[in-house]
Design an enzyme around this catalytic site. Structure first.
Site, short mmCIF file in Angstrom:
data_model
loop_
_atom_site.label_atom_id
_atom_site.label_comp_id
_atom_site.label_asym_id
_atom_site.label_seq_id
_atom_site.Cartn_x
_atom_site.Cartn_y
_atom_site.Cartn_z
N GLY A 46 11.00 15.75 138.84
CA GLY A 46 12.02 16.74 138.50
C GLY A 46 12.46 17.43 139.77
O GLY A 46 12.36 16.87 140.86
N GLN A 48 11.24 20.07 141.58
CA GLN A 48 10.21 20.25 142.61
C GLN A 48 9.70 18.90 143.08
O GLN A 48 9.57 18.65 144.28
CB GLN A 48 9.04 21.09 142.06
CG GLN A 48 9.29 22.58 141.98
CD GLN A 48 9.44 23.24 143.34
OE1 GLN A 48 9.11 22.68 144.38
NE2 GLN A 48 9.97 24.45 143.34
N ARG A 68 5.15 8.17 133.82
CA ARG A 68 4.63 7.58 132.60
C ARG A 68 5.42 6.32 132.27
O ARG A 68 6.60 6.22 132.58
CB ARG A 68 4.70 8.59 131.45
CG ARG A 68 3.58 9.62 131.52
CD ARG A 68 3.69 10.61 130.39
NE ARG A 68 4.98 11.27 130.43
CZ ARG A 68 5.73 11.51 129.36
NH1 ARG A 68 5.31 11.17 128.17
NH2 ARG A 68 6.89 12.12 129.48
N SER A 78 13.89 11.15 135.63
CA SER A 78 12.88 11.18 136.68
C SER A 78 12.80 9.82 137.38
O SER A 78 12.68 9.74 138.60
CB SER A 78 11.52 11.57 136.11
OG SER A 78 11.16 10.67 135.08
N ASP A 108 4.13 23.04 133.77
CA ASP A 108 2.82 23.60 133.43
C ASP A 108 2.27 23.07 132.11
O ASP A 108 1.10 22.77 131.97
CB ASP A 108 2.92 25.13 133.26
CG ASP A 108 3.13 25.81 134.60
OD1 ASP A 108 2.84 25.19 135.63
OD2 ASP A 108 3.59 26.96 134.59
N LYS A 109 3.19 23.03 131.16
CA LYS A 109 2.81 22.70 129.79
C LYS A 109 2.16 21.32 129.71
O LYS A 109 1.32 21.07 128.87
CB LYS A 109 4.09 22.72 128.95
CG LYS A 109 3.90 22.94 127.51
CD LYS A 109 5.23 22.95 126.81
CE LYS A 109 6.08 24.14 127.19
NZ LYS A 109 7.38 24.14 126.51
N HIS A 132 0.97 25.36 141.02
CA HIS A 132 0.79 26.56 140.23
C HIS A 132 -0.62 26.47 139.64
O HIS A 132 -1.05 25.40 139.21
CB HIS A 132 1.85 26.62 139.12
CG HIS A 132 1.86 27.90 138.34
ND1 HIS A 132 1.55 29.12 138.91
CD2 HIS A 132 2.14 28.15 137.04
CE1 HIS A 132 1.65 30.06 137.97
NE2 HIS A 132 2.00 29.49 136.83
N ASP A 217 1.79 35.74 140.18
CA ASP A 217 2.99 34.98 139.87
C ASP A 217 3.47 35.27 138.45
O ASP A 217 4.66 35.53 138.21
CB ASP A 217 2.68 33.48 140.04
CG ASP A 217 3.90 32.60 139.80
OD1 ASP A 217 4.77 32.59 140.68
OD2 ASP A 217 3.97 31.95 138.74
N GLU A 221 7.15 37.13 137.72
CA GLU A 221 8.24 36.43 137.03
C GLU A 221 8.58 37.07 135.68
O GLU A 221 9.74 37.09 135.28
CB GLU A 221 7.92 34.94 136.88
CG GLU A 221 6.74 34.63 135.97
CD GLU A 221 6.25 33.18 136.11
OE1 GLU A 221 6.58 32.54 137.11
OE2 GLU A 221 5.53 32.72 135.21
#
Lengths: 493, 487
Positions: A46, A48, A68, A78, A108-109, A132, A217, A221
């Site tokens: 993505g 980053q 994947r 991607s 994150d998820k 993160h 962080d 945010e």
């Protein structure tokens, strides 16, 4: 998996929370050598993932992408991002076993599922990097003991990471090594080399910890960076329309104003921003922001308390498990606000006009920056970390609003930030109801100086200037900004 | 006699202490089509902007448009600099962005941009289709604005600007970046516009003009000075030859024989094939000319050589003796190259002074770093002297006349004494005298063992050191040849 932070004894909690050291540029003299010739595999392509990979490769490192199987077979974005830029792309099974460094740059998820899939495939003694610490600290993910776990977190959206690198600079970056996973003692050397590879060493690097990064962080945010900018923007726009200001003008003032105003913040801190106002306007902004600080302090404290106790991450993870019900509902509501739906008018607004006609936003920004900073420091976070997560990042987020309003901001920021932003916004708007009743177009929409003679009381002005300049966020900010070698201007529209 | 279409009385414009227009008076009558030429910095652009209503004036300029004409009674000004924006009006692009491939679309397509414009101005798309074809622009309709080359941007700007056909059209440097064919297309179009009732003013010192030009004028000391023919227009003074600074007299040492070796290179952006089977070797010390029509792939080819193109990896490409992707960083590559391109100039830091611009050349960064060493400072001073830029030292780069800006950019490329100079249309937007001046400097710099790759459209305006030529056509190599006589 138990919340890692909550498993630590208080002594160790305080120790890890209190880590923040601004690194001297001499610490990066070894360049990218610690990673030279090593195989780097990035998971996720993505914003980053792709941009950090482009930078690392342009710094002479060997980069490929593990995606994947479905993403490859269905040729998702991607996959296109990586192959269109001539990267080697393969499945986890194909690439992870060859990797010396696996960089996890998925949202994150997905961390738990990604790390669970990747870890068994990783080579003995290799390194896993995060940008993160949420998965480690809040979700309590435990990594195989032979693997080194580091964090390299550029404090900017991915597109900026690339743009700044190509301009010959970089973005401020936070690095850390997880104390539970540094079996060979190579963590810091690799984190520093990675940081050089993305250009971060040009712009200032903070030596931190997973714990300090996560707890500061999340706080930044949710409150000043995204939450308050969203609340302030929507309330300002609605107020102007209510008072008969042209909606196109109001939309433009709000969309770009926050960027222009916080640009002053970037160069001269809160006092630099306040100095852009005339003396009477500064006095007004000061008074409004004092009032805002009093009203919002309990809310800021609640956010910090919930972050420290793990309550916030627990609630958010429940929403994840619930198919993001709350997140999606709030996202849809944000897309429906009048501000979002009114295009910026075709009017010219001069740079100074953004200050003179938007004193309210100056007050919001001062109140939010100082409150977030004060609350974090009171909770045991070092002023340097608190500075980065409050004042420093505000202009960067403001820039995304200037690009495409709040929708863009919420698209670019992480999913945890987006969730926290909505949470704050939901609670803050009712809190400011009475405050907003007393707001008129002299502080939002029209030039505050019109019809005034510019006179102020000497003693009052001196006192205000003293309070602004001696705030701790200003003292630490002056030191950190000086250390950044390059500070460039953005263009105003 | 009828009243003049444009009547200017005692127009004064000054920037801080610098008087640009001084009690200027000018009447433009019906049927007059002007060439506005003269020295750089004489106030041509300022006057054009004042007429177009882009500068604050106090009714010194009066218009008497023809009420019986069916053309819009207004004036349009087409600037020499094309500044496009992304979807939400932001301009914070970086110059290599067109090569970095993302799935996100940040700018409009050419077609969407034109349709958006048509809607705003209430124009008919059909009337412009023929022009789009004439300019060879059809294939680009679905390209993103960010993906266009500089010459293609110019064409888009002209199409947009001329489409509404108002009664008065002012074009500032109309030919910048256009290839030969497109210049002819433009001149014919302008002649047709004149026949159908428009008047034109062209700001240029070029010689190939539309036939309809029947007036010649220049600005001297802030006042209009009409002349009978083009040849009477003043040109910039010839350059005084100066001693090359000592630090540039040492030929850069090289441990390799070839600067660039490209074998069977293919580059595509989605459906668009930009380079097709390109094979080319540049040996140390060679002086190359790279040519091709707008959009033939020249800038993309150069971006492979200077490390700006992400697709450079995974191809058979060697730079300075190293295979690309064998552990070198783009900064290792850029360190050996001095480069100028129109794109780089577009995206250059607006806050940079001449001094900062040159200083940034030590670091290959856009903008500047604060830490410049003492010897480097001395070299900057020497170089400013050599380029006659000392007087402009602390001025913002983008406020100087274009010719001076380009010299400062050239100084930036040369400051680190690189083995390879890549000059991509360095004289775009400069007039003949400025071009000659610039190329003289290039010739002087190039003698000392440097390798040169130079992109230029017009064969008469090239440095004389050029000895080889590569020509691209639609992404393919059409010719590689030696140039026997100096051009």
């Amino acid at each position: 998996m138990a919340n890692y932070f909550n498993t630590l004894p208080l002594r160790e909690q305080l120790n890890q929370l209190g880590q923040a050291e601004f690194m001297d540029s001499s610490e990066f003299a070894d360049g990218v050598n610690a990673l030279k010739g090593k195989k780097i595999v990035i998971v996720g392509a993505g914003a980053q993932g792709l941009n950090q990979g482009l930078n690392l490769r342009d710094s002479g490192l060997d980069v490929s992408y593990a995606l994947r199987k479905e993403a490859i077979e269905q040729k998702r974005d991607s996959w296109k991002n990586a192959t269109d830029n001539n990267f080697v792309v393969g499945t986890y099974e194909e690439l992870i076993p060859t990797a010396d460094l696996v960089i996890n740059l998925t949202p994150d998820k997905q961390h738990t599922s990604v790390v669970n899939a990747v870890m068994p495939l990783m080579k003995e003694g290799s390194t896993l990097s995060y940008s993160h610490g949420f998965n480690i600290v809040e979700e309590g993910m435990e990594i195989r003991k032979d693997i080194t776990v580091i964090m390299v977190a550029p404090k900017c959206p991915g597109s900026e990471v690339r743009a700044e690198y190509l301009r010959g600079f970089g973005v401020p970056t936070l690095i850390a090594v997880h104390p539970e996973n540094d079996p060979q003692g190579k963590g810091w050397a690799e984190a520093k080399a990675y940081c050089v590879g993305t250009g971060g060493h040009h712009a200032g690097v903070l030596k931190s910890s997973f714990v300090a990064e996560v707890k500061s962080d999340l706080m930044g945010e949710q409150t000043i960076l995204c939450g308050l900018l969203q609340t302030g923007s929507i309330l300002s726009f609605d107020k102007m329309v209510e008072k008969g200001i042209d909606p196109g003008y109001a939309s433009k003032l709000v969309q770009y104003g926050v960027e222009v105003i916080t640009e002053a913040l970037k160069h001269g801190g809160v006092s630099g921003m306040m100095d852009r106002l005339s003396n009477p306007a500064k006095v007004k902004a000061f008074e409004l922001s004092e009032e805002l600080k009093d009203i919002m302090r309990p809310l800021f404290q609640k956010h910090q308390d919930d972050i420290m106790s793990g309550e916030f991450s627990k609630t958010m993870m429940e929403d994840w498990a619930n198919g993001d019900a709350n997140l999606l509902k709030w996202r849809a509501e944000t897309g429906e606000t009048a501000f979002e739906k009114t295009p910026a008018g075709d009017v010219k607004i001069g740079e100074q006009e953004y200050f003179d006609n938007y004193v309210l936003m100056v007050a919001f920004v001062r109140a939010g920056v100082e409150l977030a900073f004060e609350t974090m420091v009171e909770a045991g976070i070092k002023p340097e970390s608190a500075y980065y997560e409050s004042l420093h990042e505000t202009p960067l987020i403001a820039n995304t609003i200037a690009r495409k309003k709040l929708f863009e901001m919420n698209r670019v920021i992480s999913d945890t930030a987006e969730y926290g932003c909505y949470l704050f916004d939901q609670a803050c708007k009712p809190l400011l109801k009475d405050f907003m009743k007393n707001i008129d177009t002299d502080v939002v929409g029209k030039n505050f100086n019109d019809g005034k003679d510019g006179a102020v009381d000497n003693v009052k002005l001196v006192q205000i200037n003293e309070i602004l300049r001696n705030h701790e966020v200003e003292v630490v900010g002056r030191k950190l900004r000086k250390a950044m070698t390059a500070m460039k201007a953005i263009k105003t529209v | 006699m009828t009243e003049p279409v444009v009547h200017i009385r005692n127009l004064n414009v000054q920037y801080s202490k610098n008087v640009v227009l001084n009690d200027l008076c000018w009447s433009i009558h019906h049927g007059q089509n002007y060439l506005l030429g003269g020295k750089s910095g004489s106030g041509k652009t300022t006057l054009a902007k004042a007429i177009a209503g882009l500068l604050p004036t106090n009714h010194e300029i009066k218009f008497h448009f023809d009420p019986s004409s069916n053309l819009p009674a207004k004036v349009i000004y087409i600037s020499n600099w094309f500044q496009f924006t992304n979807l939400e009006g932001d301009r914070n692009f970086y110059y290599q962005q067109r090569y970095n491939h993302h799935q996100g679309h940040d700018t409009l397509t050419v077609k969407a941009e034109l349709q958006h414009f048509a809607e705003k101005e209430n124009l008919d798309f059909n009337i412009i289709e023929e022009r789009i074809r004439d300019f060879g622009f059809e294939d680009l309709l679905n390209s993103q604005l960010i993906a266009l080359s500089s010459g293609e941007h110019k064409k888009l700007q002209l199409i947009r600007g001329l489409w509404p056909q108002p009664q008065l059209i002012i074009i500032d440097e109309p030919y910048t970046g256009l290839d030969k064919h497109s210049r002819t297309v433009l001149n014919n179009w302008l002649d047709e516009l004149v026949v159908s009732g428009s008047q034109i003013i062209l700001i240029t010192n070029d010689t190939q003009l539309p036939q309809s030009i029947n007036g010649f004028t220049q600005i001297i000391d802030g006042k209009i000075n009409e002349v009978k023919s083009r040849s009477e227009i003043q040109v910039d003074n010839n350059r005084q030859k100066r001693q090359l600074p000592d630090f540039l007299k040492n030929a850069p040492s090289t441990s390799y024989d070839t600067v660039a070796e490209l074998k069977n290179i293919f580059i595509r952006y989605g459906e668009k094939q930009v380079l097709k089977d390109v094979t080319w070797t540049v040996n140390v010390g060679e002086k190359w000319l790279l040519q091709g029509a707008n959009g033939s792939g020249k800038s993309t080819l150069l971006s492979l050589i200077n490390g700006d193109h992400p697709q450079a990896y995974g191809h058979d490409l060697s730079l300075f003796g190293n295979k690309r992707g064998s552990g070198e960083s783009i900064w290792d590559i850029k360190q050996k190259i001095g480069i100028i391109s129109p794109e780089m100039h577009w995206y250059f830091d607006q806050k940079a002074t001449v001094w900062h611009t040159i200083a940034s050349g030590f670091y290959d960064s856009i903008g500047w770093f604060i830490d410049v060493k003492f010897t480097e400072k001395q070299q900057i001073e020497e170089l400013m002297e050599f380029f006659d830029l000392t007087a402009y030292r602390d001025q913002l780069l983008h406020t100087l006349p274009l010719g001076k800006q380009r010299l400062a950019m050239l100084a930036r490329t040369i400051i680190k004494n690189p083995p390879l100079l890549v000059l991509d249309e360095p004289c775009q937007g400069l007039d003949i005298e400025q071009t000659k001046y610039f190329n003289d400097v290039v010739d002087e710099l190039a003698v000392l063992g440097k390798t040169l790759i130079y992109v230029g459209h017009y064969e008469s305006q090239l440095p004389s050191c050029i000895e080889h030529r590569i020509v691209l056509e639609k992404g393919e190599v059409k010719a590689i040849e030696n140039i026997l006589e100096s051009v």
